[in-house]
Design a protein around this motif. Structure first.
Motif, PDB file in Angstrom:
ATOM      1  N   GLU A 157       0.834  -1.203   0.000  1.00  0.00           N
ATOM      2  CA  GLU A 157       0.000   0.000   0.000  1.00  0.00           C
ATOM      3  C   GLU A 157       0.871   1.257   0.000  1.00  0.00           C
ATOM      4  O   GLU A 157       0.566   2.228  -0.707  1.00  0.00           O
ATOM      5  N   GLU A 158       1.948   1.229   0.749  1.00  0.00           N
ATOM      6  CA  GLU A 158       2.848   2.380   0.778  1.00  0.00           C
ATOM      7  C   GLU A 158       3.492   2.618  -0.584  1.00  0.00           C
ATOM      8  O   GLU A 158       3.616   3.760  -1.039  1.00  0.00           O
ATOM      9  N   VAL A 159       3.919   1.526  -1.231  1.00  0.00           N
ATOM     10  CA  VAL A 159       4.505   1.656  -2.569  1.00  0.00           C
ATOM     11  C   VAL A 159       3.483   2.247  -3.524  1.00  0.00           C
ATOM     12  O   VAL A 159       3.785   3.165  -4.308  1.00  0.00           O
ATOM     13  N   HIS A 160       2.262   1.737  -3.445  1.00  0.00           N
ATOM     14  CA  HIS A 160       1.205   2.241  -4.334  1.00  0.00           C
ATOM     15  C   HIS A 160       0.940   3.724  -4.091  1.00  0.00           C
ATOM     16  O   HIS A 160       0.857   4.514  -5.047  1.00  0.00           O
ATOM     17  N   ARG A 162       2.889   5.945  -2.808  1.00  0.00           N
ATOM     18  CA  ARG A 162       4.045   6.772  -3.133  1.00  0.00           C
ATOM     19  C   ARG A 162       4.234   6.920  -4.638  1.00  0.00           C
ATOM     20  O   ARG A 162       4.634   7.980  -5.124  1.00  0.00           O
ATOM     21  N   LEU A 163       3.931   5.856  -5.385  1.00  0.00           N
ATOM     22  CA  LEU A 163       4.235   5.868  -6.819  1.00  0.00           C
ATOM     23  C   LEU A 163       3.085   6.354  -7.681  1.00  0.00           C
ATOM     24  O   LEU A 163       3.317   6.839  -8.786  1.00  0.00           O
ATOM     25  N   ALA A 164       1.854   6.201  -7.208  1.00  0.00           N
ATOM     26  CA  ALA A 164       0.702   6.570  -8.045  1.00  0.00           C
ATOM     27  C   ALA A 164       0.780   8.009  -8.542  1.00  0.00           C
ATOM     28  O   ALA A 164       0.498   8.270  -9.720  1.00  0.00           O
ATOM     29  N   PRO A 165       1.168   8.971  -7.704  1.00  0.00           N
ATOM     30  CA  PRO A 165       1.244  10.349  -8.217  1.00  0.00           C
ATOM     31  C   PRO A 165       2.285  10.529  -9.319  1.00  0.00           C
ATOM     32  O   PRO A 165       2.152  11.415 -10.161  1.00  0.00           O
ATOM     33  N   ASP A 166       3.350   9.688  -9.341  1.00  0.00           N
ATOM     34  CA  ASP A 166       4.394   9.842 -10.354  1.00  0.00           C
ATOM     35  C   ASP A 166       3.858   9.590 -11.755  1.00  0.00           C
ATOM     36  O   ASP A 166       4.175  10.314 -12.698  1.00  0.00           O
ATOM     37  N   ALA A 540      -6.659   1.455 -12.325  1.00  0.00           N
ATOM     38  CA  ALA A 540      -7.101   2.650 -11.607  1.00  0.00           C
ATOM     39  C   ALA A 540      -5.975   3.666 -11.467  1.00  0.00           C
ATOM     40  O   ALA A 540      -6.224   4.860 -11.260  1.00  0.00           O
ATOM     41  N   ALA A 541      -4.720   3.207 -11.586  1.00  0.00           N
ATOM     42  CA  ALA A 541      -3.584   4.127 -11.519  1.00  0.00           C
ATOM     43  C   ALA A 541      -3.526   4.936 -12.813  1.00  0.00           C
ATOM     44  O   ALA A 541      -3.458   4.380 -13.903  1.00  0.00           O
ATOM     45  N   VAL A 542      -3.566   6.249 -12.690  1.00  0.00           N
ATOM     46  CA  VAL A 542      -3.553   7.130 -13.853  1.00  0.00           C
ATOM     47  C   VAL A 542      -2.134   7.212 -14.404  1.00  0.00           C
ATOM     48  O   VAL A 542      -1.182   7.471 -13.663  1.00  0.00           O
ATOM     49  N   ASN A 543      -1.997   7.000 -15.715  1.00  0.00           N
ATOM     50  CA  ASN A 543      -0.691   7.050 -16.362  1.00  0.00           C
ATOM     51  C   ASN A 543      -0.768   7.996 -17.551  1.00  0.00           C
ATOM     52  O   ASN A 543      -1.589   7.816 -18.446  1.00  0.00           O
TER      53      ASN A 543
END
Length: 720
Positions: A157-160, A162-166, A540-543
């Motif tokens: 969850e922490e990785v998700h 932290r990285l999702a905004p990138d 769901a992660a925006v790219n």
């Protein structure tokens, strides 16, 4: 065990159907099973062309003992990165953040809801290369999952978080030419003046960076930029990264000198390389660049072309067998001697640097053919006339190619992907104009027409895969923008209104389905992501893809398409959308440098009005007379609307006169101008006969009916 894979469309998945691992294809069944059994997911992402994917298959996934560990402790999922680039992009990003590197095979360990808690790439069967054995890693992760599951869930969850905004990050900024200048400085710093190309080993071609340099060299007259392009392409063409016998380029070179490649050949590499080779030849008129372009075209059209149905296949594998590493392409000295007569052998070993010891680690006897000496140098060494050396080398090439053709050939992935076919169609249209290859035009239009017939739905867009059972995977930004760009190229070459109409429709799909509220375009259509949210939570992660990796960035191509449409249709809304997108990324473009070359081209294009060439055809019956009635649409598949001879000559000269920022419109009285903007329609009304106009921004040169004068206007008018 892997029965679920035997009927999959992907050849990469089907190739694993025999393995003892109980593989699942990507989809809801795998996630549901992981939740039901409380097991982590082992994710393998690879491709049919990938050498190290074959290695880990042979060493680990084919091994019943390894498979037993996987089947007991994990839900194994296999993904073809070519088939699902959206899935690959998200997990590459996560694994790179965790392990410091990405690539294929991608090996990731996920929670049952699809979030990564550990990952890497290739893991060996025993401890080596500074990596743990795959068996030891599997046992350790399985045990840790049992003993510290909550910790791993929190870590994922922490990785998700932290990285999702990138992936969704934008960095707004102002648009001005200094952004292009700063990006160009980054490119200059990365340039290798000794061997050409950018960076050190491993070395990739970066065709979009070369296209950026060509555009800037043409506009500014900076000879150093031209030299960078020429040196890079010629060094690549002399190296083993270029197939000296069969044409076409391998994916990349493992060394800085372009000698030893990874041997897979990709449509998405060779199409833009063909395009940039033709452009570089048109800029410089250097014969070797034309030779390389023709060799690349020959590879595309003899190995990757679907001659029966139209279109281009996805890739060619690097290997033939399980212990192979490019053996189809490489030669021992004895193999060459067995094929060539003594006089040809004598010059070939000097030309291609063939010796007792080659360059391949798995078999040091094997040589990668590359150009080490030119005919004039060989003539000095041998005492033969240079013309004789040239003749002997030509004969040696034919014999070596014929002998190689008898070897088992690396497999071709015959999947037809829409976006990559758009790139190939654009490249072939460039070759038809720049090299005068008439067949290239027909092949380009056949490929594009097949995509539009079998994978395009008006108002919905283009599917990713053109499949026998119907198109698959709608909603990827890459496909929409590359097909739209190809349609605009086809409209310029043929004058057929339908291509312009499709490009406009795809642009509307992109604006409606892909534009993000914070700026930029996302890689998966909004409606598709929402529909799959439950079954494919990773989407769901925006790219928002802005870097060229591995294909030209979808956001950059989207802006280029919008720029062209705004000028062709005099539609401010498209220019405004292009500006919004560029502003959203303006704060990072210069920092990305050569890795965002497509977006920098798009910015440069936005800031400088191109030459817009409009050929107004009075009709094929003569000046001022109406053209004959339009033939039915299916009669125009390989050609354009009927026009008079002068219009055809002006249009042909407009296409063949080189200017990289040029737009060409053929306006006829048979209806193809109906969707064009009012200023262009006014030209039709005012014309007393067939004429050509060259405009830049709001200024236009006087009309001309002389093809030579038109060429001069294209080269000089509004150039800044």
């Amino acid at each position: 065990m892997a029965e679920r894979l035997k009927d999959q469309a992907s050849p990469y998945l089907r190739s694993a159907a025999h393995q003892p691992v109980d593989w699942y294809p990507w989809g809801p069944e795998a996630f549901e099973q992981a939740r039901r059994e409380g097991k982590p997911i082992l994710l393998d992402i690879g491709a049919a062309w990938c050498h190290w994917c074959h290695v880990i298959d042979r060493e680990s996934y084919d091994d019943p003992q390894v498979a037993a560990i996987i089947n007991q402790h994990f839900i194994p999922v296999k993904v073809d990165r070519d088939e699902r680039p959206d899935v690959d992009a998200r997990y590459q990003h996560a694994v790179q953040a965790i392990a410091g590197q990405g690539g294929w095979p991608l090996t990731a360990f996920l929670t049952p809801d699809g979030r990564v808690f550990y990952g890497g790439t290739y893991f060996p069967p025993v401890d080596q290369y500074g990596r743990p054995s795959f068996t030891r890693l599997l046992r350790h992760i399985a045990q840790y999952w049992e003993d510290h599951r909550e910790e791993l869930l929190r870590a994922a969850e922490e990785v998700h978080q932290r990285l999702a905004p990138d992936l969704a990050a934008t960095a707004p900024g102002e648009l001005d030419p200094t952004l292009v200048d700063r990006a160009m400085e980054q490119v200059r710093r990365a340039y290798d003046p000794q061997h050409g190309g950018f960076g050190r080993a491993p070395k990739f071609p970066h065709p979009t960076t070369l296209e950026l340099l060509i555009r800037r060299a043409y506009r500014t007259g900076d000879a150093t930029l031209t030299d960078m392009v020429v040196r890079t392409l010629e060094q690549m063409g002399r190296g083993g990264v270029y197939d000296q016998l069969g044409g076409g380029f391998h994916r990349y070179s493992v060394d800085a000198r372009w000698i030893v490649p990874h041997f897979e050949k990709m449509l998405y590499d060779n199409a833009p390389l063909l395009r940039v080779l033709v452009q570089a030849y048109r800029l410089t008129q250097r014969p070797f660049l034309a030779e390389l372009a023709r060799g690349t075209y020959r590879y595309l059209t003899t190995v990757l072309a679907d001659r029966d149905r139209g279109g281009f296949y996805a890739s060619q594998d690097a290997d033939v067998g399980p212990h192979d590493d490019g053996d189809f392409y490489t030669w021992t000295l004895d193999e060459v001697h067995a094929v060539l007569p003594d006089d040809e052998f004598r010059v070939a070993v000097l030309h291609y640097d063939i010796g007792e010891r080659g360059a391949m680690q798995h078999d040091p006897r094997r040589n990668v053919l590359h150009i080490a000496r030119d005919p004039d140098a060989i003539a000095l060494l041998t005492g033969l006339p240079e013309a004789r050396v040239v003749a002997l080398l030509a004969s040696a090439r034919e014999r070596l190619a014929a002998a190689r053709a008898q070897r088992p050939r690396p497999a071709v992935d015959e999947t037809v992907y829409a976006g990559w076919n758009g790139m190939a169609a654009s490249a072939c249209l460039e070759a038809s104009v720049g090299l005068g290859i008439e067949e290239a035009r027909e092949l380009a239009l056949r490929a594009l027409d097949r995509v539009l017939a079998e994978a395009y739905r008006p108002g919905v867009g283009v599917a990713h895969r053109v499949a026998p059972a119907g198109p698959a995977h709608f909603g990827l930004l890459d496909d929409q923008v590359h097909v739209a760009a190809a349609c605009l190229d086809a409209f310029e070459v043929t004058g057929r209104a339908r291509y312009l109409e499709v490009a406009r429709d795809l642009a509307e799909v992109v604006l409606r389905e892909h534009e993000h509220p914070s700026g930029g375009f996302v890689d998966v259509a909004r409606s598709v992501a929402e529909a799959r949210a439950q079954d494919e939570p990773v989407l769901a992660a925006v790219n928002k893809p802005i870097q060229d990796s591995p294909t030209p960035s979808a956001n950059g191509v989207a802006v280029l398409v919008l720029n062209r449409l705004s000028r062709l249709l005099d539609e401010p809304r498209y220019r405004q959308a292009a500006e919004r997108t560029l502003r959203a990324f303006a704060g990072v473009l210069a920092d990305f440098g050569l890795y965002a070359s497509t977006a920098v081209i798009a910015l440069d294009d936005f800031l400088h009005e191109p030459a817009h060439v409009v050929v107004v055809a009075a009709g094929r019956d003569g000046a001022g007379s109406p053209a004959a009635a339009s033939p039915p649409a299916d009669a125009l598949v390989a050609g354009g609307p009927p026009v008079d001879a002068l219009a055809a000559a002006l249009h042909d000269r407009a296409l063949r006169t080189f200017r990289p920022d040029k737009i060409v419109t053929l306006v006829t009285s048979d209806g193809n101008g109906a969707i064009l903007p009012a200023p262009v329609r006014a030209m039709v009304a005012a014309a007393t006969g067939t004429r050509a106009y060259v405009c830049a921004g709001t200024a236009c040169a006087p009309p001309t009916a002389d093809p030579d004068e038109l060429a001069q206007l294209i080269e000089g008018f509004g150039r800044s």
